[in-house]
Design a protein around this motif. Structure first.
Motif, PDB file in Angstrom:
ATOM      1  N   UNK A  35      10.635 -56.161 -26.651  1.00 47.37           N
ATOM      2  CA  UNK A  35      12.004 -56.387 -26.172  1.00 47.37           C
ATOM      3  C   UNK A  35      12.616 -55.105 -25.628  1.00 47.37           C
ATOM      4  N   UNK A  36      12.376 -53.990 -26.326  1.00 55.97           N
ATOM      5  CA  UNK A  36      12.917 -52.706 -25.878  1.00 55.97           C
ATOM      6  C   UNK A  36      12.282 -52.271 -24.564  1.00 55.97           C
ATOM      7  N   UNK A  37      10.988 -52.515 -24.408  1.00 55.52           N
ATOM      8  CA  UNK A  37      10.304 -52.164 -23.165  1.00 55.52           C
ATOM      9  C   UNK A  37      10.885 -52.956 -21.997  1.00 55.52           C
ATOM     10  N   UNK A  38      11.095 -54.251 -22.207  1.00 51.62           N
ATOM     11  CA  UNK A  38      11.661 -55.098 -21.152  1.00 51.62           C
ATOM     12  C   UNK A  38      13.089 -54.685 -20.816  1.00 51.62           C
ATOM     13  N   UNK A  39      13.889 -54.462 -21.850  1.00 49.27           N
ATOM     14  CA  UNK A  39      15.291 -54.091 -21.629  1.00 49.27           C
ATOM     15  C   UNK A  39      15.395 -52.705 -21.008  1.00 49.27           C
ATOM     16  N   UNK A  40      14.566 -51.789 -21.483  1.00 51.45           N
ATOM     17  CA  UNK A  40      14.637 -50.414 -21.003  1.00 51.45           C
ATOM     18  C   UNK A  40      14.358 -50.280 -19.524  1.00 51.45           C
ATOM     19  N   UNK A  41      13.586 -51.202 -18.974  1.00 53.18           N
ATOM     20  CA  UNK A  41      13.266 -51.130 -17.542  1.00 53.18           C
ATOM     21  C   UNK A  41      14.492 -51.343 -16.668  1.00 53.18           C
ATOM     22  N   UNK A  42      15.554 -51.924 -17.234  1.00 57.52           N
ATOM     23  CA  UNK A  42      16.764 -52.192 -16.454  1.00 57.52           C
ATOM     24  C   UNK A  42      17.936 -51.294 -16.853  1.00 57.52           C
ATOM     25  N   UNK A  43      17.707 -50.380 -17.795  1.00 54.77           N
ATOM     26  CA  UNK A  43      18.776 -49.508 -18.270  1.00 54.77           C
ATOM     27  C   UNK A  43      18.572 -48.087 -17.759  1.00 54.77           C
ATOM     28  N   UNK A  44      19.677 -47.439 -17.427  1.00 54.75           N
ATOM     29  CA  UNK A  44      19.653 -46.042 -16.996  1.00 54.75           C
ATOM     30  C   UNK A  44      20.683 -45.284 -17.823  1.00 54.75           C
ATOM     31  N   UNK A 181      13.019 -44.775 -23.641  1.00 58.45           N
ATOM     32  CA  UNK A 181      13.372 -43.715 -22.690  1.00 58.45           C
ATOM     33  C   UNK A 181      12.417 -42.529 -22.818  1.00 58.45           C
ATOM     34  N   UNK A 182      11.878 -42.324 -24.007  1.00 63.93           N
ATOM     35  CA  UNK A 182      10.768 -41.402 -24.220  1.00 63.93           C
ATOM     36  C   UNK A 182       9.567 -42.273 -24.592  1.00 63.93           C
ATOM     37  N   UNK A 183       8.654 -42.518 -23.666  1.00 59.07           N
ATOM     38  CA  UNK A 183       7.601 -43.520 -23.868  1.00 59.07           C
ATOM     39  C   UNK A 183       6.819 -43.369 -25.169  1.00 59.07           C
ATOM     40  N   UNK A 184       6.548 -42.144 -25.588  1.00 61.50           N
ATOM     41  CA  UNK A 184       5.796 -41.949 -26.828  1.00 61.50           C
ATOM     42  C   UNK A 184       6.699 -41.802 -28.048  1.00 61.50           C
ATOM     43  N   UNK A 185       8.008 -41.787 -27.833  1.00 55.33           N
ATOM     44  CA  UNK A 185       9.011 -41.611 -28.892  1.00 55.33           C
ATOM     45  C   UNK A 185       8.807 -40.279 -29.621  1.00 55.33           C
ATOM     46  N   UNK A 186       9.711 -39.354 -29.379  1.00 57.20           N
ATOM     47  CA  UNK A 186       9.573 -38.012 -29.933  1.00 57.20           C
ATOM     48  C   UNK A 186       9.652 -37.967 -31.457  1.00 57.20           C
ATOM     49  N   UNK A 187      10.153 -39.030 -32.075  1.00 52.28           N
ATOM     50  CA  UNK A 187      10.312 -39.059 -33.536  1.00 52.28           C
ATOM     51  C   UNK A 187       9.202 -39.848 -34.218  1.00 52.28           C
ATOM     52  N   UNK A 193      13.035 -47.163 -33.259  1.00 54.54           N
ATOM     53  CA  UNK A 193      13.840 -46.876 -32.067  1.00 54.54           C
ATOM     54  C   UNK A 193      14.037 -48.129 -31.227  1.00 54.54           C
ATOM     55  N   UNK A 194      13.015 -48.958 -31.143  1.00 54.78           N
ATOM     56  CA  UNK A 194      13.092 -50.181 -30.344  1.00 54.78           C
ATOM     57  C   UNK A 194      14.132 -51.139 -30.905  1.00 54.78           C
ATOM     58  N   UNK A 195      14.085 -51.352 -32.204  1.00 55.63           N
ATOM     59  CA  UNK A 195      15.067 -52.254 -32.807  1.00 55.63           C
ATOM     60  C   UNK A 195      16.473 -51.670 -32.684  1.00 55.63           C
ATOM     61  N   UNK A 196      16.603 -50.353 -32.826  1.00 56.55           N
ATOM     62  CA  UNK A 196      17.916 -49.721 -32.702  1.00 56.55           C
ATOM     63  C   UNK A 196      18.506 -49.980 -31.325  1.00 56.55           C
TER      64      UNK A 196
END
Length: 227
Positions: A35-44, A181-187, A193-196
Motif C-alpha cells: 500500500x505504501x509503495x502504491x501510495x508513495x508513487x503519487x506523493x511528493x 521515500x527512502x526505498x531501503x528505509x534508513x531505519x 514506516x509503511x504502516x505509518x
C-alpha cells in the motif's frame, strides 16, 4: 502487556483509533508495504521534506465570520488536551492553526527492540468569504523505542522470572528517511514506516472530511438562526 502499551490514542471528536485503522484497511488494504509503495508513487514531499496536503472547500454563501465561528467551535472541540492544541487563532486574519496528535499509528516488536510510532500533524485553515483552504502537514514520525523490550526480552523475563533491563528513547524520523521515500528505509523498519505512512495519509483524509462536514452541515446539525 507490550501490545497494550502500544494502544492508539486519538481524540474521540475526530475518530476513534480502531475506526481509523479500519478506515485505512478498507481504503488501502492491510498489506502495508504494498500500500505504501502504491501510495508513495503519487506523493511528493514539499521543499521542507514534509508530507503536505491541501484542499480548498467551497462553502456556499457563508461569510468569513460565519465560517470562523463554525471552525473555531470545531477546533475547540477537537484539539483540547495536552497533545492536541490550538497554536494560533486569529479571527481578523482568518487563520486557525492546530497541532494534532495520533499515538501508536504503527508498532513493531522485534527481537531486542519494540517501536511505537506517533504523529503530530499541523492543521491550518485559511478562511475567506465563501471558502476555506485546509493544509495538513506532517514533518516527521515520532518513534518511541523500548530497547530490550522486544520478544527476546519478554521471553527472558518469562524464563527467569525477572523483568528484562530496558532503555527507552524517543527519536524523530524524517519522512524522507523512511519507506517508500527512502526505498531501503534508513531505519531498517520498512513495514513500520509503511504502516505509518498509510495511517498518516488516512488521518489527513479524515481531518479534511470532518472539517468539510462541519462547515457545510454544522457540528451538531442545528446551527441556524431559526431558534
Amino acid at each position: 502487556m507490550i501490545v497494550s502499551l502500544f494502544s492508539m490514542n486519538l481524540s474521540a471528536q475526530v475518530m476513534r483509533a480502531e475506526e481509523l485503522e479500519k478506515y485505512a484497511k478498507e481504503n488501502y488494504g492491510d498489506k502495508w508495504v504494498d500500500a505504501a509503495e502504491n501510495l508513495g508513487s503519487s506523493l511528493v514531499l514539499d521543499k521542507n521534506q514534509s508530507l503536505t496536503y491541501e484542499q480548498i472547500i467551497n462553502c456556499g454563501e457563508q461569510t468569513k465570520e460565519q465560517l470562523y465561528i463554525t471552525l473555531n467551535h470545531w477546533f475547540a472541540e477537537s484539539f483540547n488536551d495536552a497533545n492536541s492544541v490550538i497554536k494560533l487563532n486569529d479571527k481578523d486574519a482568518g487563520v486557525i492553526i492546530a497541532k494534532g496528535f495520533v499515538g501508536g499509528i504503527a508498532q513493531h516488536i522485534g527481537g531486542m527492540t519494540a517501536y511505537n510510532v506517533n504523529i503530530h500533524p499541523v492543521i491550518k485553515v485559511d478562511i475567506k468569504d465563501k471558502k476555506i483552504r485546509v493544509t495538513y502537514t506532517l514533518q516527521y514520525y515520532e518513534v518511541e523505542q523500548n530497547i530490550g523490550g522486544g520478544w527476546m526480552g519478554a521471553f527472558s523475563a518469562g524464563t527467569t522470572g525477572q523483568p528484562a533491563d530496558t532503555t527507552k528513547k524517543t527519536e524523530k524520523w524524517g519522512i524522507e528517511t523512511c519507506y517508500p521515500f527512502s526505498p531501503k528505509d534508513q531505519h531498517k523498519a520498512k513495514k513500520t514506516s509503511s504502516k505509518a505512512l498509510i495511517m498518516a495519509h488516512a488521518y489527513s483524509n479524515v481531518i479534511m472530511d470532518k472539517i468539510e462536514e462541519a462547515v457545510k452541515n454544522g457540528l451538531v446539525g442545528n446551527e441556524n438562526d431559526d431558534w
